[in-house]
Design an enzyme around this catalytic site. Structure first.
Site, mmCIF file in Angstrom:
data_model
loop_
_atom_site.group_PDB
_atom_site.id
_atom_site.type_symbol
_atom_site.label_atom_id
_atom_site.label_comp_id
_atom_site.label_asym_id
_atom_site.label_seq_id
_atom_site.Cartn_x
_atom_site.Cartn_y
_atom_site.Cartn_z
ATOM 1 N N GLY A 293 0.785 -1.225 0.000
ATOM 2 C CA GLY A 293 0.000 0.000 0.000
ATOM 3 C C GLY A 293 0.818 1.276 0.000
ATOM 4 C CE LYS B 88 6.689 3.771 -8.035
ATOM 5 N NZ LYS B 88 6.304 2.974 -6.874
ATOM 6 C CG ASP C 35 2.529 3.119 -8.339
ATOM 7 O OD1 ASP C 35 1.644 2.269 -8.545
ATOM 8 O OD2 ASP C 35 3.602 2.857 -7.773
ATOM 9 N N GLY D 227 9.420 4.898 -3.297
ATOM 10 C CA GLY D 227 10.281 3.882 -3.866
ATOM 11 C C GLY D 227 9.494 2.827 -4.619
ATOM 12 C CB ALA D 228 10.176 0.513 -7.175
ATOM 13 C CG ASN E 275 -2.309 0.686 4.091
ATOM 14 O OD1 ASN E 275 -3.278 1.418 4.312
ATOM 15 N ND2 ASN E 275 -2.100 0.136 2.909
#
Length: 224
Positions: free
Chosen positions: A14, A36, A53, A114-115, A174
């Site tokens: 999330g 991003k 995203d 981040g990824a 989350n």
């Protein structure tokens, strides 16, 4: 300017939802931007390459889609290092650093997402997500879940960040659904990690109370 790096204990925890929620809520009070740097799993929509995203964030926060919020859009839905190899694209970190520097001059709070998780390769065998975090030196917001197994994922990520001397600003739990075991998971992580700054976000929550938001980000009304 304050910058925060938003990472997660893994994929699909999330990060983008929390990033979008923070972006939408912070913008009510202070100039906020989002970035991003690298997005894999992109797709073509009306003949334009689209970052999922960014699309989610724009829809969630009610702003126009802005492709400039992402420097590298890659189609394969895999780790950035592999996606870039498949597409034969080199990821130039200087482009990313320059974009962060540019955004820093134009905003009060910059949220960098981040990824994947903390230990994700950006350039094979050379550069990882935690290297990126150390380079820009933003305090990290760690997104965790409250599901079964959440304690292990959260604590491993926290300990790894600390082993790399990366500052943790706080943790966001989350997807909370008010189950007893979730309360215990949160209690264990906070006690064992010693982290004091945290938020608990319920499923489908789309607002954060102002005092909670300001306390989490250490903001003062006089600054907004």
């Amino acid at each position: 300017m304050q910058g925060f790096f938003i990472t997660g204990v893994g994929t699909d925890v999330g990060k983008t939802y929390i990033s979008s929620l923070f972006f939408k809520e912070l913008r009510k009070y202070i100039k906020t931007d989002y970035y991003k740097p690298i997005q894999s799993g992109c797709f073509y929509e009306r003949e334009k390459l689209t970052a999922p995203d960014l699309k989610f964030l724009s829809n969630f926060s009610g702003i126009s889609y802005d492709s400039k919020m992402c420097s590298y859009m890659l189609i394969p839905e895999v780790s950035p290092h592999l996606a870039s190899e498949i597409e034969n694209k080199n990821i130039d970190m200087k482009i990313i650093y320059d974009e962060i520097e540019r955004k820093e001059k134009e905003t009060s709070i910059l949220l960098v997402e981040g990824a994947g998780g903390v230990y994700v390769p950006i350039i094979r065998d050379k550069f990882y997500m935690f290297d990126f975090m150390k380079k820009i030196d933003y305090p990290v917001i760690l997104v965790a879940n409250t599901k079964v197994g959440g304690i292990n994922h959260a604590m491993l990520s926290i300990e790894f960040l600390r082993s790399k001397n990366i500052k943790i600003h706080g943790i966001v739990f989350n997807g909370y659904t008010e189950k007893d075991f979730e309360d215990d998971n949160i209690k264990v992580v906070l006690k064992d990690s010693g982290i004091k700054n945290y938020l608990v976000i319920k499923e489908n929550q789309n607002e954060i109370e102002k005092n909670q938001l300001f306390n989490f980000f250490n903001l003062e009304d006089s600054l907004c």
